[in-house]
Scaffold this motif. Structure first.
Motif, PDB file in Angstrom:
ATOM      1  N   UNK A 255       0.845  -1.190   0.000  1.00 49.65           N
ATOM      2  CA  UNK A 255       0.000   0.000   0.000  1.00 49.65           C
ATOM      3  C   UNK A 255       0.878   1.236   0.000  1.00 49.65           C
ATOM      4  N   UNK A 256       0.534   2.215  -0.769  1.00 47.08           N
ATOM      5  CA  UNK A 256       1.425   3.346  -1.021  1.00 47.08           C
ATOM      6  C   UNK A 256       1.869   4.056   0.243  1.00 47.08           C
ATOM      7  N   UNK A 285       1.521   2.682  10.916  1.00 48.82           N
ATOM      8  CA  UNK A 285       0.392   3.502  10.469  1.00 48.82           C
ATOM      9  C   UNK A 285      -0.143   2.944   9.162  1.00 48.82           C
ATOM     10  N   UNK A 286      -1.457   3.118   8.915  1.00 43.79           N
ATOM     11  CA  UNK A 286      -2.043   2.652   7.664  1.00 43.79           C
ATOM     12  C   UNK A 286      -1.923   3.715   6.587  1.00 43.79           C
ATOM     13  N   UNK A 326      -2.076   2.638  20.213  1.00 41.43           N
ATOM     14  CA  UNK A 326      -1.436   3.763  19.519  1.00 41.43           C
ATOM     15  C   UNK A 326      -0.608   3.300  18.328  1.00 41.43           C
ATOM     16  N   UNK A 327      -0.675   2.010  18.005  1.00 46.62           N
ATOM     17  CA  UNK A 327       0.106   1.491  16.886  1.00 46.62           C
ATOM     18  C   UNK A 327       1.563   1.273  17.214  1.00 46.62           C
ATOM     19  N   UNK A 328       1.922   1.254  18.493  1.00 43.74           N
ATOM     20  CA  UNK A 328       3.317   1.125  18.923  1.00 43.74           C
ATOM     21  C   UNK A 328       3.588  -0.311  19.375  1.00 43.74           C
ATOM     22  N   UNK A 349       6.667  -5.460   9.228  1.00 44.44           N
ATOM     23  CA  UNK A 349       5.279  -5.816   9.448  1.00 44.44           C
ATOM     24  C   UNK A 349       4.666  -6.161   8.096  1.00 44.44           C
ATOM     25  N   UNK A 350       3.764  -7.125   8.055  1.00 44.71           N
ATOM     26  CA  UNK A 350       3.127  -7.544   6.807  1.00 44.71           C
ATOM     27  C   UNK A 350       2.404  -6.372   6.156  1.00 44.71           C
ATOM     28  N   UNK A 351       2.562  -6.252   4.844  1.00 42.41           N
ATOM     29  CA  UNK A 351       1.908  -5.196   4.098  1.00 42.41           C
ATOM     30  C   UNK A 351       2.752  -3.969   3.881  1.00 42.41           C
ATOM     31  N   UNK A 352       3.939  -3.927   4.491  1.00 43.80           N
ATOM     32  CA  UNK A 352       4.844  -2.780   4.332  1.00 43.80           C
ATOM     33  C   UNK A 352       6.193  -3.307   3.854  1.00 43.80           C
ATOM     34  N   UNK A 353       6.652  -2.798   2.709  1.00 46.21           N
ATOM     35  CA  UNK A 353       7.890  -3.316   2.127  1.00 46.21           C
ATOM     36  C   UNK A 353       9.119  -2.896   2.914  1.00 46.21           C
ATOM     37  N   UNK A 354       9.221  -1.624   3.270  1.00 47.30           N
ATOM     38  CA  UNK A 354      10.430  -1.110   3.922  1.00 47.30           C
ATOM     39  C   UNK A 354      10.268  -1.145   5.433  1.00 47.30           C
TER      40      UNK A 354
END
Length: 471
Positions: A255-256, A285-286, A326-328, A349-354
């Motif tokens: 996801x961008x 964060x999404x 809080x996403x932490x 984390x899954x869904x994030x490349x970097x």
């Protein structure tokens, strides 16, 4: 006129009577005991079959007599051998499993054999032989209509965002050995997930699907969607009879705007064998920059074997943590190993490349040893400079070079001795390799042997030196 008609009628009657007598004569010409003296082809030639497939008609022969009369003697059980070529285009008989078979004639003098084409295309002959002669069958094995190649039509390479549907289904064309399309054959499409789990599923949630080729030899898969893991993977399309499947290169794009970032401090250092002061923290964060709770974050320690590194609680090089409201996500405590140097820890984390990267450094502990260099046993004439400067190497208890350690070089206060820049003592700090090199040393005017000591903390190295008498 009546007389002429009567003549024609009498002629017709005479002709019919003659034909009847001839027929009776012909019937009377066949012997009452008529044995076979030849063998004739009764069916199965010529024929064509696809490679590996049985011929539609069996190869058939029958015993007969060349006089054209029916065979009246016993003809059952006469052996007939059918022989196909031993190499090249040929076939296998069902009854024997080889290229030759012997069968007995039935009560009518007939014999037959069922043949299956081998895998070599071409025309050939099969010979049937018996004591009454031979019969030749003309046969052909063909690759026409059998799958020989399978090739991707479009798209051979494509991509989609994680969780989204790919724009086009997979499509292939199947052709035979002559380059003609093969219709009605089943193609199997399947996904081979990437090393990190990137993949896709066809509609219905399955990873494998089939499709049948149309008149143009084309088969098209169902629609499919990317899973939640970004990365490259392949899809394969295979068909019976073709060894090598064709492959499609697919890519699940992240996801961008989804992200994972390290929270301060992202750099830390600690002494070898001790804990780092801070645990590692990241925030997920999404796409709308909203914190993501409940996400699993993987912390992995990098570095080669024998290099600087660390372990999480329990001695593991990798661990996971779940993000809070809080996403932490916070890693367990981290302990440096016994090798000095730098290394990194990556949080993913899954869904994030970097991933988020933390740069960590293990620094050497206190000086635990001081080792004298090659100048430990040198000599020079009184009043002259020693040729090799005094140097020591300082290491901690694990053998790591200690940088910045203060080393005091001290010469005797009286008697044979020497001076560093006019002083009998000097302080030098070790470099990155743990080496401290003293300034040039000049012997005094008193000949004799003595010891110069190099001290780092409570650890000492000694240099045994000699002032030689002057010439």
């Amino acid at each position: 006129m009546i007389r002429a008609a009567l003549v024609v009628l009498l002629a017709a009657i005479a002709c019919a009577a003659g034909a009847g007598r001839a027929a009776v004569a012909a019937t009377r010409a066949c012997p009452s005991s008529n044995a076979p003296n030849t063998m004739t082809l009764a069916g199965g030639s010529p024929q064509t079959a696809q490679l590996g497939m049985p011929f539609a008609q069996p190869l058939q022969v029958t015993l007969a007599n060349s006089n054209g009369c029916p065979v009246t003697t016993q003809v059952a059980g006469v052996p007939v051998t059918f022989s196909a070529p031993g190499s090249g285009a040929s076939g296998t008989f069902a009854a024997s499993g080889s290229n030759a078979v012997t069968v007995g004639t039935d009560s009518s003098g007939a014999a037959s054999a069922q043949l299956t084409a081998n895998g070599v295309a071409g025309s050939y002959t099969v010979v049937a032989s018996s004591e009454y002669g031979t019969v030749t069958f003309s046969l052909t094995n063909t690759a026409s209509g059998l799958p020989y190649t399978i090739a991707a039509v479009a798209p051979a390479s494509t991509s989609a965002t994680v969780g989204a549907r790919y724009a086009q289904p997979l499509s292939v064309v199947v052709r035979d050995a002559n380059g003609n399309p093969v219709a009605g054959t089943t193609v199997t499409f399947s996904f081979d997930p990437g090393a990190n789990g990137a993949g896709a599923t066809f509609d219905g949630g399955v990873m494998q699907a089939t499709a049948v080729t149309d008149a143009s030899g084309t088969a098209t898969s169902p629609r499919f969607s990317a899973n939640a893991t970004p990365g490259r993977f392949v899809a394969a399309a295979s068909v019976a009879g073709v060894v090598e499947p064709t492959e499609f290169s697919l890519d699940n794009l992240p996801g961008k705007d989804s992200s994972i970032s390290g929270l301060l401090p992202v750099t830390q250092k600690t002494v070898v064998g001790t804990r780092f002061a801070k645990q590692l923290e990241v925030k997920v964060r999404d796409a709308d920059r909203v914190p993501v709770p409940g996400a699993t974050v993987t912390f992995a320690i990098g570095g080669a074997a024998g290099a600087a590194g660390a372990t999480f609680a329990g001695g593991a090089a990798q661990t996971t943590a779940t993000t809070n409201a809080e996403g932490v996500a916070i890693s367990p405590r981290l302990t440096a190993d016994t090798v000095a140097g730098t290394f990194s820890v990556t949080a993913t984390v899954a869904g994030v490349t970097r991933g988020a990267v933390f740069s960590l450094r293990n620094v050497a502990g206190r000086a635990a040893s001081v080792v004298a260099g090659v100048a430990a046993g040198e000599q020079t004439a009184v009043g002259t400079r020693f040729p090799i400067r005094l140097a020591v190497t300082v290491a901690d208890r694990y053998g790591n070079a200690v940088r910045g350690a203060v080393v005091a070089f001290v010469a005797p206060a009286s008697g044979p001795s020497a001076r560093f820049r006019g002083s009998r003592s000097v302080r030098v700090r070790t470099d990155a390799a743990g080496v401290a090199v003293a300034p040039p040393l000049v012997a005094n005017r008193r000949p004799g042997g003595y010891v110069v000591r190099a001290r780092a903390g409570s650890h000492v190295a000694a240099f045994a030196l000699v002032n030689e008498p002057g010439a």
